[in-house]
Design a protein around this motif. Structure first.
Motif, PDB file in Angstrom:
ATOM      1  N   TYR A  56       6.084   3.595  12.555  1.00  0.00           N
ATOM      2  CA  TYR A  56       5.783   3.086  13.892  1.00  0.00           C
ATOM      3  C   TYR A  56       5.310   1.638  13.871  1.00  0.00           C
ATOM      4  O   TYR A  56       4.965   1.098  14.908  1.00  0.00           O
ATOM      5  N   ASN A  57       5.272   1.051  12.695  1.00  0.00           N
ATOM      6  CA  ASN A  57       4.831  -0.337  12.601  1.00  0.00           C
ATOM      7  C   ASN A  57       5.900  -1.255  13.199  1.00  0.00           C
ATOM      8  O   ASN A  57       7.057  -1.254  12.767  1.00  0.00           O
ATOM      9  N   VAL A  58       5.488  -2.053  14.200  1.00  0.00           N
ATOM     10  CA  VAL A  58       6.474  -2.857  14.919  1.00  0.00           C
ATOM     11  C   VAL A  58       7.071  -3.921  14.013  1.00  0.00           C
ATOM     12  O   VAL A  58       8.276  -4.212  14.075  1.00  0.00           O
ATOM     13  N   ILE A  59       6.262  -4.483  13.138  1.00  0.00           N
ATOM     14  CA  ILE A  59       6.770  -5.525  12.237  1.00  0.00           C
ATOM     15  C   ILE A  59       7.868  -4.935  11.346  1.00  0.00           C
ATOM     16  O   ILE A  59       8.927  -5.526  11.147  1.00  0.00           O
ATOM     17  N   THR A 108       2.498   6.718  10.591  1.00  0.00           N
ATOM     18  CA  THR A 108       1.535   5.758  11.133  1.00  0.00           C
ATOM     19  C   THR A 108       1.590   4.449  10.362  1.00  0.00           C
ATOM     20  O   THR A 108       1.549   3.372  10.947  1.00  0.00           O
ATOM     21  N   LEU A 109       1.662   4.572   9.042  1.00  0.00           N
ATOM     22  CA  LEU A 109       1.616   3.367   8.216  1.00  0.00           C
ATOM     23  C   LEU A 109       2.853   2.509   8.381  1.00  0.00           C
ATOM     24  O   LEU A 109       2.752   1.298   8.550  1.00  0.00           O
ATOM     25  N   LYS A 132       0.576  14.384   5.208  1.00  0.00           N
ATOM     26  CA  LYS A 132       0.828  13.054   4.657  1.00  0.00           C
ATOM     27  C   LYS A 132       2.041  12.393   5.295  1.00  0.00           C
ATOM     28  O   LYS A 132       2.096  11.172   5.409  1.00  0.00           O
ATOM     29  N   GLU A 144       0.915  10.535   8.094  1.00  0.00           N
ATOM     30  CA  GLU A 144       0.310   9.280   7.636  1.00  0.00           C
ATOM     31  C   GLU A 144       1.381   8.233   7.370  1.00  0.00           C
ATOM     32  O   GLU A 144       1.221   7.065   7.722  1.00  0.00           O
ATOM     33  N   ARG A 165       0.953   8.989  -5.099  1.00  0.00           N
ATOM     34  CA  ARG A 165      -0.048  10.051  -5.112  1.00  0.00           C
ATOM     35  C   ARG A 165       0.602  11.398  -4.815  1.00  0.00           C
ATOM     36  O   ARG A 165       0.354  12.385  -5.506  1.00  0.00           O
ATOM     37  N   ASP A 182       3.499  17.296 -11.316  1.00  0.00           N
ATOM     38  CA  ASP A 182       2.657  18.280 -11.985  1.00  0.00           C
ATOM     39  C   ASP A 182       3.259  19.671 -11.885  1.00  0.00           C
ATOM     40  O   ASP A 182       3.220  20.448 -12.858  1.00  0.00           O
ATOM     41  N   GLU A 214       3.084  12.562  -7.568  1.00  0.00           N
ATOM     42  CA  GLU A 214       2.392  13.059  -8.757  1.00  0.00           C
ATOM     43  C   GLU A 214       2.193  14.576  -8.682  1.00  0.00           C
ATOM     44  O   GLU A 214       2.318  15.280  -9.685  1.00  0.00           O
ATOM     45  N   THR A 262       0.803  -1.231   0.000  1.00  0.00           N
ATOM     46  CA  THR A 262       0.000   0.000   0.000  1.00  0.00           C
ATOM     47  C   THR A 262       0.836   1.282   0.000  1.00  0.00           C
ATOM     48  O   THR A 262       0.490   2.219  -0.722  1.00  0.00           O
ATOM     49  N   HIS A 288       0.410   5.290  -1.925  1.00  0.00           N
ATOM     50  CA  HIS A 288       0.383   6.563  -1.186  1.00  0.00           C
ATOM     51  C   HIS A 288       1.519   7.455  -1.672  1.00  0.00           C
ATOM     52  O   HIS A 288       1.328   8.640  -1.912  1.00  0.00           O
TER      53      HIS A 288
END
Lengths: 372, 156
Positions: free
Chosen positions: A198-201, A194-195, A188, A191, A139, A146, A142, A132, A136
């Motif tokens: 800080y993800n422990v994995i 968070t994604l 962002k 974001e 986006r 532009d 882009e 994912t 993100h």
């Protein structure tokens, strides 16, 4: 260099090839890996699959023409490569660049740095198994593309920096669009944290992987975030400021661990620093010329000219030897990717093969930059 | 103690995963923030400066502004442009160099914009086209000046 095929050596070690076409190398790079079980014993990069001999090509191009070809080296920070070349030619010509051009250049450099780091973030997260973030990242990238498209006319290989300034003036929408982007991107980055951050994995996957000490990193010639993750101050924008970086107030992010996670954190903090640089400049673009007056045919005096800039990956150097003619006698590019790749064998030894993509991902290798 | 650590790790990992999944859920229910275009049904309008290919501008009287000075040919790093000139007889009897054919090799062009900058008479410009694929590469070699066109009055 010996070319080994997939085989078991006599002592039971397995030799496998990763690449030249492998999704994790993000380009045509070929790694010959010797494995003992899952443990890496040796990594041997083979280069040359995308060699275009840009340095030799530049010897037949004039000082205006050769700049475009450097966009094709590190295509993710093409603006900054062009900037380095323009600086080297200006050194030879003794041209004073107008203030407006300097500010435009710095703004473009920092936007490119953000675009490059954002793409790296997405691609690296995809390498270690999170799909994912890639979408993100694209986006947000882009929006920068532009902005570039509107002002420079191209999305990736801009060729916007010319000796003496920039090719066009800023588009009337530029300031408005950049302000919108900066405000949007600040939310962002949180974001992103968070994604992924800080993800422990993810942290377990990156911590204590590909550790390199400061002394080793320096001796391998690593620059940029790879070296700053070991705690060595190495930002060219601070050490040898060019085009007005000395007037700006920004921090050089440093970490001390030297592992993949430290390199990740350095880049994430650099994103915020780049945003703050843009914030300082976007309201203070001076009026005036965007390009200094130069002769139609550029001739550098006899001598040697060197300039260096900080790209998204590290130090990029341009070395021009001039014999006084229309074309350079010899051009050499010091590309950050090549030096950063050279430490791969050192950091990968003794690690598991599954961690190899985590190490390569945080080295942020761009293959055309390694293989000019 | 090992079991407590183990359970703690599993708990931390799953909560951080859920935090990420919450964001995925947000975009699942907020389609309007999705920005993809359904190409080729919907096409993005390209900005004026976008560099697609080199074209020569002609006015309604089928006149162009190219004098055949070869400044663009010299500026091009890839030998994309080849200009063929002819000697044209002027009304006063003098001979003058004029453009016969402006050959443009799109297959060699890198859209670096150096020819446009070099042109002293603004005869050529970049077009906003980008769908250049053809079945035969010979079709990519183009003649830019329209048939029967001549130099605009007053352009030197």
């Amino acid at each position: 260099m010996q070319y080994e095929e997939v085989a078991t050596t006599q002592d039971g070690n397995l030799v496998i090839n990763v690449g030249p076409q492998h999704p994790a190398t993000h380009g045509v790079m070929h790694l010959v890996i010797t494995l003992h079980g899952e443990t890496i014993l040796n990594v041997q990069p083979h280069l040359g699959y995308i060699h275009r001999s840009i340095e030799k090509m530049c010897e037949s191009l004039s000082y205006r023409q050769f700049i475009y070809s450097t966009s094709r080296m590190d295509y993710l920070s093409s603006h900054i490569n062009n900037h380095g070349c323009a600086l080297a030619v200006e050194k030879g010509l003794q041209v004073e660049v107008p203030e407006r051009a300097k500010v435009i250049r710095v703004l473009m450099d920092e936007l490119t740095r953000i675009a490059s780091h954002v793409l790296w973030w997405g691609a690296m997260a995809m390498d270690v198994g999170a799909l994912t973030p890639f979408f993100h990242a694209f986006r947000e990238r882009e929006l920068i593309n532009d902005i570039m498209e509107e002002t420079c006319g191209a999305r990736l290989t801009m060729n916007y920096m010319v000796p003496g300034g920039v090719m066009f003036d800023l588009h009337p929408n530029f300031v408005k669009k950049v302000k919108e982007f900066v405000a949007f991107f600040r939310t962002k980055i949180d974001e992103y944290d968070t994604l992924v951050t800080y993800n422990v994995i993810f942290q377990e996957r990156m911590k204590n992987v590909g550790v390199i000490s400061a002394a080793d990193a320096v001796s391998f010639g690593c620059t940029g975030p790879v070296l700053r993750a070991c705690g060595v101050k190495s930002d060219i924008r601070k050490l040898a400021p060019y085009d007005g970086y000395e007037k700006l107030n920004f921090e050089e992010p440093l970490e001390t661990a030297g592992d993949s996670y430290a390199r990740y954190l350095v880049r994430m903090r650099e994103l915020r620093e780049s945003l703050s640089i843009i914030d300082q400049l976007i309201d203070n673009i001076p009026e005036g010329e965007f390009q200094a007056k130069t002769k139609a045919v550029l001739k550098l005096p006899k001598g040697e000219f060197y300039s260096r800039v900080e790209t998204a990956r590290g130090e990029f150097g341009v070395y021009i030897i001039s014999e006084g003619g229309l074309t350079p006698y010899r051009i050499h590019f010091r590309s950050p990717g090549f030096a950063n790749l050279s430490c791969l064998n050192h950091i990968a030894k003794g690690q598991k093969i599954g961690d190899l993509v985590a190490m390569m991902g945080t080295l942020d290798l761009v293959i055309p930059d390694i293989d000019r | 103690m090992f079991i407590v650590d183990y359970i703690k790790t599993v708990y931390n990992a799953s909560t951080s995963l859920l935090k990420g999944m919450r964001m995925t859920g947000y975009y699942f229910f907020n389609h309007k923030e999705i920005i993809t275009l359904q190409y080729p049904d919907v096409k993005q309008e390209l900005p004026e400066r976008f560099r697609g290919e080199v074209v020569m501008t002609h006015d309604e009287k089928n006149e162009h502004r190219c004098t055949g000075c070869t400044a663009c040919e010299l500026a091009c790093p890839n030998a994309t442009i080849k200009i063929v000139t002819k000697q044209e007889l002027q009304p006063d009897g003098k001979k003058k160099k004029a453009l016969e054919t402006f050959v443009y090799h799109l297959e060699l062009c890198t859209m670096c914009n150096l020819c446009i900058v070099a042109c002293p008479t603004d005869a050529i410009k970049m077009a906003q086209t980008f769908e250049h694929s053809v079945f035969d590469r010979n079709q990519l070699t183009k003649k830019l000046n329209a048939p029967g066109s001549k130099l605009m009055e007053g352009v030197e």
